[in-house]
Write an enzyme that holds these catalytic residues in place. Sequence first.
Site, PDB file in Angstrom:
ATOM      1  N   GLY A   1       7.470  10.202  -5.719  1.00 49.64           N
ATOM      2  CA  GLY A   1       7.070  11.594  -5.481  1.00 49.64           C
ATOM      3  C   GLY A   1       6.408  12.313  -6.641  1.00 49.64           C
ATOM      4  O   GLY A   1       5.580  13.187  -6.434  1.00 49.64           O
TER       5      GLY A   1
ATOM      6  N   GLU B   1      10.050  15.568 -11.893  1.00 49.78           N
ATOM      7  CA  GLU B   1      10.396  15.273 -10.502  1.00 49.78           C
ATOM      8  C   GLU B   1       9.612  16.177  -9.563  1.00 49.78           C
ATOM      9  O   GLU B   1       9.210  17.279  -9.922  1.00 49.78           O
ATOM     10  CB  GLU B   1      11.915  15.463 -10.345  1.00 49.78           C
ATOM     11  CG  GLU B   1      12.487  15.240  -8.971  1.00 49.78           C
ATOM     12  CD  GLU B   1      12.223  13.866  -8.352  1.00 49.78           C
ATOM     13  OE1 GLU B   1      11.049  13.470  -8.285  1.00 49.78           O
ATOM     14  OE2 GLU B   1      13.197  13.239  -7.889  1.00 49.78           O
ATOM     15  N   ASP B   2       9.367  15.705  -8.361  1.00 57.75           N
ATOM     16  CA  ASP B   2       8.610  16.493  -7.389  1.00 57.75           C
ATOM     17  C   ASP B   2       9.418  17.692  -6.886  1.00 57.75           C
ATOM     18  O   ASP B   2       8.928  18.810  -6.852  1.00 57.75           O
ATOM     19  CB  ASP B   2       8.145  15.618  -6.209  1.00 57.75           C
ATOM     20  CG  ASP B   2       9.269  14.797  -5.568  1.00 57.75           C
ATOM     21  OD1 ASP B   2      10.440  14.908  -6.009  1.00 57.75           O
ATOM     22  OD2 ASP B   2       8.982  14.035  -4.626  1.00 57.75           O
TER      23      ASP B   2
ATOM     24  N   ASP C   1      16.466  19.113  -4.687  1.00 58.84           N
ATOM     25  CA  ASP C   1      16.987  19.454  -3.366  1.00 58.84           C
ATOM     26  C   ASP C   1      18.510  19.524  -3.456  1.00 58.84           C
ATOM     27  O   ASP C   1      19.064  20.484  -3.975  1.00 58.84           O
ATOM     28  CB  ASP C   1      16.471  18.389  -2.394  1.00 58.84           C
ATOM     29  CG  ASP C   1      16.783  18.655  -0.951  1.00 58.84           C
ATOM     30  OD1 ASP C   1      16.511  19.771  -0.480  1.00 58.84           O
ATOM     31  OD2 ASP C   1      17.289  17.744  -0.266  1.00 58.84           O
ATOM     32  N   SER C   2      19.221  18.510  -2.979  1.00 59.84           N
ATOM     33  CA  SER C   2      20.687  18.528  -3.082  1.00 59.84           C
ATOM     34  C   SER C   2      21.129  18.399  -4.536  1.00 59.84           C
ATOM     35  O   SER C   2      22.210  18.843  -4.904  1.00 59.84           O
ATOM     36  CB  SER C   2      21.289  17.377  -2.268  1.00 59.84           C
ATOM     37  OG  SER C   2      21.122  16.155  -2.947  1.00 59.84           O
ATOM     38  N   GLY C   3      20.289  17.773  -5.348  1.00 61.60           N
ATOM     39  CA  GLY C   3      20.627  17.572  -6.753  1.00 61.60           C
ATOM     40  C   GLY C   3      21.373  16.272  -7.020  1.00 61.60           C
ATOM     41  O   GLY C   3      21.625  15.926  -8.167  1.00 61.60           O
TER      42      GLY C   3
ATOM     43  N   THR D   1      20.633  12.908  -6.450  1.00 65.07           N
ATOM     44  CA  THR D   1      19.899  11.825  -7.115  1.00 65.07           C
ATOM     45  C   THR D   1      19.642  12.180  -8.572  1.00 65.07           C
ATOM     46  O   THR D   1      19.848  11.361  -9.471  1.00 65.07           O
ATOM     47  CB  THR D   1      18.526  11.602  -6.433  1.00 65.07           C
ATOM     48  OG1 THR D   1      18.691  11.708  -5.035  1.00 65.07           O
ATOM     49  CG2 THR D   1      17.949  10.258  -6.798  1.00 65.07           C
ATOM     50  N   LEU D   2      19.206  13.425  -8.777  1.00 60.01           N
ATOM     51  CA  LEU D   2      18.836  13.807 -10.131  1.00 60.01           C
ATOM     52  C   LEU D   2      20.028  13.899 -11.068  1.00 60.01           C
ATOM     53  O   LEU D   2      19.912  13.535 -12.235  1.00 60.01           O
ATOM     54  CB  LEU D   2      18.083  15.132 -10.110  1.00 60.01           C
ATOM     55  CG  LEU D   2      16.590  14.936  -9.904  1.00 60.01           C
ATOM     56  CD1 LEU D   2      15.893  16.266  -9.738  1.00 60.01           C
ATOM     57  CD2 LEU D   2      15.989  14.173 -11.084  1.00 60.01           C
TER      58      LEU D   2
ATOM     59  N   LYS E   1      14.610  23.795  -4.270  1.00 59.42           N
ATOM     60  CA  LYS E   1      15.220  24.416  -3.081  1.00 59.42           C
ATOM     61  C   LYS E   1      16.662  24.719  -3.430  1.00 59.42           C
ATOM     62  O   LYS E   1      17.564  23.949  -3.074  1.00 59.42           O
ATOM     63  CB  LYS E   1      15.227  23.429  -1.906  1.00 59.42           C
ATOM     64  CG  LYS E   1      13.909  23.181  -1.233  1.00 59.42           C
ATOM     65  CD  LYS E   1      14.172  22.393   0.057  1.00 59.42           C
ATOM     66  CE  LYS E   1      13.135  21.354   0.320  1.00 59.42           C
ATOM     67  NZ  LYS E   1      13.453  20.481   1.463  1.00 59.42           N
TER      68      LYS E   1
ATOM     69  N   PHE F   1      11.076  21.636   5.154  1.00 63.92           N
ATOM     70  CA  PHE F   1      10.654  20.308   4.740  1.00 63.92           C
ATOM     71  C   PHE F   1       9.174  20.350   4.396  1.00 63.92           C
ATOM     72  O   PHE F   1       8.337  20.685   5.229  1.00 63.92           O
ATOM     73  CB  PHE F   1      10.924  19.258   5.820  1.00 63.92           C
ATOM     74  CG  PHE F   1      10.815  17.864   5.266  1.00 63.92           C
ATOM     75  CD1 PHE F   1      11.894  17.284   4.610  1.00 63.92           C
ATOM     76  CD2 PHE F   1       9.622  17.165   5.329  1.00 63.92           C
ATOM     77  CE1 PHE F   1      11.792  16.014   4.049  1.00 63.92           C
ATOM     78  CE2 PHE F   1       9.504  15.895   4.771  1.00 63.92           C
ATOM     79  CZ  PHE F   1      10.600  15.323   4.130  1.00 63.92           C
TER      80      PHE F   1
ATOM     81  N   ASP G   1       6.364  13.188   0.433  1.00 61.33           N
ATOM     82  CA  ASP G   1       6.040  12.439   1.643  1.00 61.33           C
ATOM     83  C   ASP G   1       6.966  12.745   2.804  1.00 61.33           C
ATOM     84  O   ASP G   1       8.057  13.302   2.643  1.00 61.33           O
ATOM     85  CB  ASP G   1       6.149  10.935   1.363  1.00 61.33           C
ATOM     86  CG  ASP G   1       7.616  10.486   1.286  1.00 61.33           C
ATOM     87  OD1 ASP G   1       8.363  11.055   0.464  1.00 61.33           O
ATOM     88  OD2 ASP G   1       8.015   9.599   2.074  1.00 61.33           O
TER      89      ASP G   1
ATOM     90  N   ARG H   1       1.420  12.137   1.039  1.00 63.09           N
ATOM     91  CA  ARG H   1       1.526  12.328  -0.414  1.00 63.09           C
ATOM     92  C   ARG H   1       0.231  12.809  -1.048  1.00 63.09           C
ATOM     93  O   ARG H   1       0.243  13.507  -2.053  1.00 63.09           O
ATOM     94  CB  ARG H   1       1.925  11.014  -1.100  1.00 63.09           C
ATOM     95  CG  ARG H   1       3.346  10.556  -0.828  1.00 63.09           C
ATOM     96  CD  ARG H   1       3.706   9.436  -1.801  1.00 63.09           C
ATOM     97  NE  ARG H   1       4.844   8.647  -1.362  1.00 63.09           N
ATOM     98  CZ  ARG H   1       6.113   8.978  -1.563  1.00 63.09           C
ATOM     99  NH1 ARG H   1       6.412  10.095  -2.180  1.00 63.09           N
ATOM    100  NH2 ARG H   1       7.092   8.199  -1.143  1.00 63.09           N
TER     101      ARG H   1
HETATM  102  P1  IMP Z   1      18.110  15.300  -4.146  1.00 62.32           P
HETATM  103  O1  IMP Z   1      17.855  16.504  -5.006  1.00 62.32           O
HETATM  104  O2  IMP Z   1      19.029  14.297  -4.752  1.00 62.32           O
HETATM  105  O3  IMP Z   1      18.535  15.686  -2.748  1.00 62.32           O
HETATM  106  O4  IMP Z   1      16.787  14.455  -3.958  1.00 62.32           O
HETATM  107  C1  IMP Z   1      15.547  15.039  -3.980  1.00 62.32           C
HETATM  108  C2  IMP Z   1      14.600  14.047  -3.353  1.00 62.32           C
HETATM  109  O5  IMP Z   1      14.619  14.197  -1.939  1.00 62.32           O
HETATM  110  C3  IMP Z   1      13.190  14.343  -3.776  1.00 62.32           C
HETATM  111  O6  IMP Z   1      12.821  13.606  -4.907  1.00 62.32           O
HETATM  112  C4  IMP Z   1      12.392  13.954  -2.565  1.00 62.32           C
HETATM  113  O7  IMP Z   1      12.085  12.576  -2.618  1.00 62.32           O
HETATM  114  C5  IMP Z   1      13.324  14.187  -1.405  1.00 62.32           C
HETATM  115  N1  IMP Z   1      13.060  15.481  -0.749  1.00 62.32           N
HETATM  116  C6  IMP Z   1      13.864  16.559  -0.739  1.00 62.32           C
HETATM  117  N2  IMP Z   1      13.311  17.579  -0.064  1.00 62.32           N
HETATM  118  C7  IMP Z   1      12.125  17.132   0.378  1.00 62.32           C
HETATM  119  C8  IMP Z   1      11.048  17.752   1.147  1.00 62.32           C
HETATM  120  O8  IMP Z   1      11.082  18.921   1.559  1.00 62.32           O
HETATM  121  N3  IMP Z   1       9.962  16.967   1.382  1.00 62.32           N
HETATM  122  C9  IMP Z   1       9.852  15.679   0.945  1.00 62.32           C
HETATM  123  N4  IMP Z   1      10.822  15.080   0.215  1.00 62.32           N
HETATM  124  C10 IMP Z   1      11.945  15.797  -0.065  1.00 62.32           C
HETATM  125 MG    MG Z   2      11.611  11.825  -4.916  1.00 63.55          MG
END
Ligand code: IMP
Ligand code: MG
Length: 175
Positions: free
Chosen positions: A43, A97-98, A101-103, A105-106, A129, A150, A157, A163
């Site tokens: 991403g 990072e792109d 979101d939930s945080g 993975t990061l 977000k 989304f 993607d 992308r």
């Molecule tokens: P998280 O913060 O661990 O939930 O992971 C974030 C990852 O979820 C990002 O790097 C994206 O790959 C994916 N993601 C979360 N929200 C979106 C969205 O709105 N569009 C596309 N990918 C998303």
């Molecule tokens: Mg990603």
Amino acid sequence: MGERVREVLISQAEIEAIVTGLAARISRDYEGRQLILIGILKGAYVFLADLARALTIPCEVEFLRVSSYRNQSHPGELEVLTDLSMPLEQYDVLVVEDILDSGRTLSAMLRYLGEKKPRSLKLCAFLDKPSRRQTPLEADYVGREIPDAFVVGYGLDYAQRYRSLPYVGILDLGT
Ligand code: IMP
Ligand code: MG
């Protein structure tokens, strides 16, 4: 495949302004440091390319490819698919990072990189977000906070598509 881009959330011109602003702050904050940008594949590839070229200071570039076991039996754990090729002790690491979101993975990724003992470790997310957060995590640099929709484009993607759109759009998943 009934999905479509419903509206442009962030235009190409707005993206440029956001990246220019972030690059100016980062160039100021990392002046004289040993900066390495670590992009999270896939991403972050578009954002990282623009950000690196807008910096006015030297930097190195690396990428990490990871997968989170988010729907499996090990929530929050990280599988590193493509690792870094060198040690990080002498570097000031900025993870690029792109979207945050939930945080989950990061947070796992920052823990993983922290174990490599870089001189400093910070996070730059193009989009954030905050309403979706499940793990407390703040990015040090955020391009733009967005509502819980989304989004695709500018590296983001849906099923590996969209992308390469030059703007960020809100995706309607249809049904
Ligand atoms: P998280 O913060 O661990 O939930 O992971 C974030 C990852 O979820 C990002 O790097 C994206 O790959 C994916 N993601 C979360 N929200 C979106 C969205 O709105 N569009 C596309 N990918 C998303
Ligand atoms: Mg990603």
